[in-house]
Design a protein around this motif. Structure first.
Motif, PDB file in Angstrom:
ATOM      1  N   GLY A  14       0.849  -1.200   0.000  1.00  0.00           N
ATOM      2  CA  GLY A  14       0.000   0.000   0.000  1.00  0.00           C
ATOM      3  C   GLY A  14       0.875   1.238   0.000  1.00  0.00           C
ATOM      4  O   GLY A  14       0.515   2.273   0.545  1.00  0.00           O
ATOM      5  N   HIS A  16       1.800   3.457  -2.082  1.00  0.00           N
ATOM      6  CA  HIS A  16       1.495   4.713  -2.799  1.00  0.00           C
ATOM      7  C   HIS A  16       0.212   5.358  -2.298  1.00  0.00           C
ATOM      8  O   HIS A  16      -0.286   6.308  -2.890  1.00  0.00           O
ATOM      9  CB  HIS A  16       1.406   4.449  -4.307  1.00  0.00           C
ATOM     10  CG  HIS A  16       2.616   3.743  -4.845  1.00  0.00           C
ATOM     11  ND1 HIS A  16       3.894   4.243  -4.691  1.00  0.00           N
ATOM     12  CD2 HIS A  16       2.751   2.547  -5.496  1.00  0.00           C
ATOM     13  CE1 HIS A  16       4.759   3.399  -5.244  1.00  0.00           C
ATOM     14  NE2 HIS A  16       4.091   2.360  -5.730  1.00  0.00           N
ATOM     15  N   GLY A  17      -0.364   4.828  -1.226  1.00  0.00           N
ATOM     16  CA  GLY A  17      -1.593   5.405  -0.669  1.00  0.00           C
ATOM     17  C   GLY A  17      -1.288   6.549   0.287  1.00  0.00           C
ATOM     18  O   GLY A  17      -0.163   7.071   0.324  1.00  0.00           O
ATOM     19  N   ALA A  77      -4.813  -2.371   1.909  1.00  0.00           N
ATOM     20  CA  ALA A  77      -6.132  -2.796   2.390  1.00  0.00           C
ATOM     21  C   ALA A  77      -7.182  -2.194   1.486  1.00  0.00           C
ATOM     22  O   ALA A  77      -6.944  -1.165   0.845  1.00  0.00           O
ATOM     23  CB  ALA A  77      -6.353  -2.304   3.822  1.00  0.00           C
ATOM     24  N   VAL A  79      -9.997   0.057   1.615  1.00  0.00           N
ATOM     25  CA  VAL A  79     -10.314   1.107   2.605  1.00  0.00           C
ATOM     26  C   VAL A  79     -11.445   1.946   2.039  1.00  0.00           C
ATOM     27  O   VAL A  79     -11.494   2.176   0.838  1.00  0.00           O
ATOM     28  CB  VAL A  79      -9.078   2.027   2.813  1.00  0.00           C
ATOM     29  CG1 VAL A  79      -9.376   3.150   3.774  1.00  0.00           C
ATOM     30  CG2 VAL A  79      -7.883   1.224   3.306  1.00  0.00           C
ATOM     31  N   SER A 120      -7.311  -0.287  12.934  1.00  0.00           N
ATOM     32  CA  SER A 120      -7.910   1.051  12.972  1.00  0.00           C
ATOM     33  C   SER A 120      -8.767   1.129  14.236  1.00  0.00           C
ATOM     34  O   SER A 120      -9.342   0.109  14.647  1.00  0.00           O
ATOM     35  CB  SER A 120      -8.793   1.236  11.737  1.00  0.00           C
ATOM     36  OG  SER A 120      -9.661   2.318  11.934  1.00  0.00           O
ATOM     37  N   ASN A 178      -8.308   8.594  13.051  1.00  0.00           N
ATOM     38  CA  ASN A 178      -8.614   9.137  11.709  1.00  0.00           C
ATOM     39  C   ASN A 178      -7.385   9.830  11.117  1.00  0.00           C
ATOM     40  O   ASN A 178      -6.848  10.755  11.722  1.00  0.00           O
ATOM     41  CB  ASN A 178      -9.735  10.169  11.805  1.00  0.00           C
ATOM     42  CG  ASN A 178     -10.964   9.599  12.486  1.00  0.00           C
ATOM     43  OD1 ASN A 178     -11.776   8.950  11.850  1.00  0.00           O
ATOM     44  ND2 ASN A 178     -11.068   9.815  13.795  1.00  0.00           N
ATOM     45  N   HIS A 192     -13.115   9.648   3.608  1.00  0.00           N
ATOM     46  CA  HIS A 192     -13.258   9.958   5.029  1.00  0.00           C
ATOM     47  C   HIS A 192     -13.606  11.446   5.180  1.00  0.00           C
ATOM     48  O   HIS A 192     -13.582  12.199   4.213  1.00  0.00           O
ATOM     49  CB  HIS A 192     -11.959   9.599   5.770  1.00  0.00           C
ATOM     50  CG  HIS A 192     -11.713   8.119   5.815  1.00  0.00           C
ATOM     51  ND1 HIS A 192     -10.675   7.513   5.146  1.00  0.00           N
ATOM     52  CD2 HIS A 192     -12.383   7.120   6.437  1.00  0.00           C
ATOM     53  CE1 HIS A 192     -10.717   6.201   5.357  1.00  0.00           C
ATOM     54  NE2 HIS A 192     -11.743   5.936   6.140  1.00  0.00           N
TER      55      HIS A 192
HETATM   56  P1  NDP Z   1      -5.128   4.048   0.878  1.00  0.00           P
HETATM   57  O1  NDP Z   1      -6.402   3.621   0.222  1.00  0.00           O
HETATM   58  O2  NDP Z   1      -4.628   5.416   0.597  1.00  0.00           O
HETATM   59  O3  NDP Z   1      -3.985   3.019   0.551  1.00  0.00           O
HETATM   60  C1  NDP Z   1      -4.218   1.659   0.592  1.00  0.00           C
HETATM   61  C2  NDP Z   1      -3.420   1.032  -0.499  1.00  0.00           C
HETATM   62  O4  NDP Z   1      -3.685  -0.361  -0.489  1.00  0.00           O
HETATM   63  C3  NDP Z   1      -3.763   1.545  -1.865  1.00  0.00           C
HETATM   64  O5  NDP Z   1      -2.781   2.485  -2.257  1.00  0.00           O
HETATM   65  C4  NDP Z   1      -3.774   0.306  -2.747  1.00  0.00           C
HETATM   66  O6  NDP Z   1      -2.785   0.312  -3.731  1.00  0.00           O
HETATM   67  C5  NDP Z   1      -3.425  -0.826  -1.786  1.00  0.00           C
HETATM   68  N1  NDP Z   1      -4.252  -1.985  -2.076  1.00  0.00           N
HETATM   69  C6  NDP Z   1      -5.603  -2.097  -1.984  1.00  0.00           C
HETATM   70  N2  NDP Z   1      -5.990  -3.312  -2.420  1.00  0.00           N
HETATM   71  C7  NDP Z   1      -4.854  -3.973  -2.786  1.00  0.00           C
HETATM   72  C8  NDP Z   1      -4.590  -5.260  -3.330  1.00  0.00           C
HETATM   73  N3  NDP Z   1      -5.587  -6.129  -3.575  1.00  0.00           N
HETATM   74  N4  NDP Z   1      -3.306  -5.603  -3.587  1.00  0.00           N
HETATM   75  C9  NDP Z   1      -2.300  -4.745  -3.361  1.00  0.00           C
HETATM   76  N5  NDP Z   1      -2.476  -3.513  -2.841  1.00  0.00           N
HETATM   77  C10 NDP Z   1      -3.747  -3.134  -2.572  1.00  0.00           C
HETATM   78  O7  NDP Z   1      -5.310   3.804   2.424  1.00  0.00           O
HETATM   79  P2  NDP Z   1      -4.563   4.462   3.657  1.00  0.00           P
HETATM   80  O8  NDP Z   1      -3.177   4.839   3.305  1.00  0.00           O
HETATM   81  O9  NDP Z   1      -5.501   5.452   4.212  1.00  0.00           O
HETATM   82  O10 NDP Z   1      -4.550   3.239   4.656  1.00  0.00           O
HETATM   83  C11 NDP Z   1      -3.364   2.538   5.004  1.00  0.00           C
HETATM   84  C12 NDP Z   1      -3.710   1.590   6.135  1.00  0.00           C
HETATM   85  O11 NDP Z   1      -4.204   2.356   7.245  1.00  0.00           O
HETATM   86  C13 NDP Z   1      -4.815   0.612   5.772  1.00  0.00           C
HETATM   87  O12 NDP Z   1      -4.475  -0.657   6.264  1.00  0.00           O
HETATM   88  C14 NDP Z   1      -6.048   1.167   6.485  1.00  0.00           C
HETATM   89  O13 NDP Z   1      -6.932   0.124   6.822  1.00  0.00           O
HETATM   90  C15 NDP Z   1      -5.434   1.815   7.695  1.00  0.00           C
HETATM   91  N6  NDP Z   1      -6.192   2.908   8.305  1.00  0.00           N
HETATM   92  C16 NDP Z   1      -6.579   4.014   7.575  1.00  0.00           C
HETATM   93  C17 NDP Z   1      -7.254   5.062   8.202  1.00  0.00           C
HETATM   94  C18 NDP Z   1      -7.621   6.323   7.468  1.00  0.00           C
HETATM   95  O14 NDP Z   1      -8.202   7.235   8.100  1.00  0.00           O
HETATM   96  N7  NDP Z   1      -7.323   6.457   6.178  1.00  0.00           N
HETATM   97  C19 NDP Z   1      -7.594   5.012   9.629  1.00  0.00           C
HETATM   98  C20 NDP Z   1      -7.076   3.846  10.308  1.00  0.00           C
HETATM   99  C21 NDP Z   1      -6.427   2.845   9.648  1.00  0.00           C
HETATM  100  P3  NDP Z   1      -2.934   1.036  -5.185  1.00  0.00           P
HETATM  101  O15 NDP Z   1      -3.199   2.477  -4.882  1.00  0.00           O
HETATM  102  O16 NDP Z   1      -1.615   0.810  -5.812  1.00  0.00           O
HETATM  103  O17 NDP Z   1      -4.101   0.388  -5.862  1.00  0.00           O
END
Ligand code: NDP
Length: 328
Positions: A14, A16-17, A77, A79, A120, A178, A192
């Motif tokens: 993940g 690049h998220g 994940a 998300v 989370s 969050n 969110h």
């Molecule tokens: P993002 O959606 O920004 O990043 C999640 C990344 O997961 C995406 O960039 C995506 O990659 C990758 N991903 C999703 N599905 C797959 C798959 N099948 N195979 C490989 N990669 C996958 O989420 P966040 O950065 O916000 O979240 C990071 C973590 O923090 C997560 O585990 C989330 O549950 C947790 N979290 C987030 C909160 C929030 O407020 N955002 C709060 C608490 C916990 P790509 O872009 O390349 O498709």
């Protein structure tokens, strides 16, 4: 530092998220060799879903075979915001269960020295006694709106304990509240609260329309800036060696009302029109405080959080600069 190995390969799924990009930023922006900066001999690898679909065991194994990580920060994940969760509980349960199971097992098979996965605070029991702390994750069912995501995430903690018991693995987890920051998902429907409101306010400014916030604006939430969170992950990777998870958040009494968030967004966007609250929309829980006492006792009280307004301004500036390419 606890990473003794001078040829550590740190794989960030993940990568690049929202959180992955923040870790990438911090590890490069902080001075080399400092507490949160890059150390000699470390190779950081940030992967996304185009490198491997982690729901697929074979692709996950190939990814581990290719990079041979010694450490993993597992962020990948499915998300989403409240409405996406409510409509797709099975997808959240199934995708996240597959992703987590494949990543942890590949890490075990490759003798990875440490894995940090991500839970989370929204996976805690709906009826948990406040404040939430690390001992309350499994003490009752989660809120029914996101039970798919919640149970899949909780099973990470169960698996971490089982991997330690059966194979002696050093797997643990972080539990953020969050999160907000650059590279977030700014979709108007499926995001969110902060990124969704930033996008709404930006459009209200462009279109000369009121900025309408759903609900009364009174609920309080703890928000953590992604760049601060990134430092916590780097700390946990290098300095924390226990299976029990750690809540990553600002302090309980640093929670902020949705009204304050909206007003801060208005200032950051430079919106001069009317701010309205649509009180016909539901508010959600008034407050769900989570304790960061364990984190602060370990990382040190001197750990500096970015002031909310300044973190929000950076996020808005990033969004405006990257509007054409941001996730909207
Ligand atoms: P993002 O959606 O920004 O990043 C999640 C990344 O997961 C995406 O960039 C995506 O990659 C990758 N991903 C999703 N599905 C797959 C798959 N099948 N195979 C490989 N990669 C996958 O989420 P966040 O950065 O916000 O979240 C990071 C973590 O923090 C997560 O585990 C989330 O549950 C947790 N979290 C987030 C909160 C929030 O407020 N955002 C709060 C608490 C916990 P790509 O872009 O390349 O498709």
């Amino acid at each position: 530092w606890l990473i003794q190995d001078m040829s550590a390969v740190i794989l960030v799924t993940g990568g690049h998220g929202l959180v992955g990009s923040a870790i990438q930023h911090v590890i490069n922006a902080e001075p080399i060799g400092s507490r949160f900066g890059r150390h000699g001999g470390e190779r950081w690898v940030f992967v996304g879903s185009s490198d491997a679909d982690l729901r697929d065991a074979r692709q996950t194994k190939e990814l581990f075979h290719q990079y041979k990580p010694t450490h993993v920060i597992h962020l990948a994940a499915l998300v989403g915001g409240l409405f996406k969760n409510m409509k797709h509980n099975l997808s959240f349960l199934r995708d996240n269960t597959l992703i987590n199971s494949n990543v942890l097992h590949a890490a075990h098979e490759h003798n990875v020295q440490k894995v940090i996965s991500c839970l989370s605070t929204c996976v805690f029991p709906d009826a948990a006694q406040p404040p939430l702390d690390e001992s309350k994750i499994h003490l009752g069912p989660p809120h029914q709106s996101n039970y798919g995501y919640a149970y899949a995430k909780r099973m990470i903690d169960v698996a971490n304990h089982a991997y330690k018991e059966e194979f002696g693995c050093n797997f643990t987890a972080a539990i953020p509240t969050n999160i907000f920051g650059p590279h977030d998902n700014f979709d108007l429907e499926d995001s969110h609260v902060i990124p969704g409101l930033i996008h709404k306010c930006y459009l209200a400014k462009q279109n000369n329309t009121p900025f309408v916030v759903a609900g009364t604006g009174t609920p309080l939430r703890q928000f953590v800036y992604s760049h601060d969170l990134a430092k916590m992950f780097i700390w946990q990777l290098r300095e924390y060696n226990d299976v029990e998870p750690v809540i990553f958040s600002v302090a309980e009494d640093e929670d902020i009302s949705i009204r304050c968030v909206a007003e801060s967004i208005v200032r950051a966007v430079g919106f001069k029109g009317e701010l309205k609250f649509d009180t016909s929309k539901a508010d959600g829980q008034y407050r769900k405080p989570a304790s960061n006492a364990k984190l602060m006792s370990l990382i040190g009280e001197s750990f500096a959080f970015t002031p909310f307004d300044s973190a929000l301004q950076d996020t808005v500036d990033w969004f405006v600069r990257n509007y054409d390419n941001a996730r909207t």
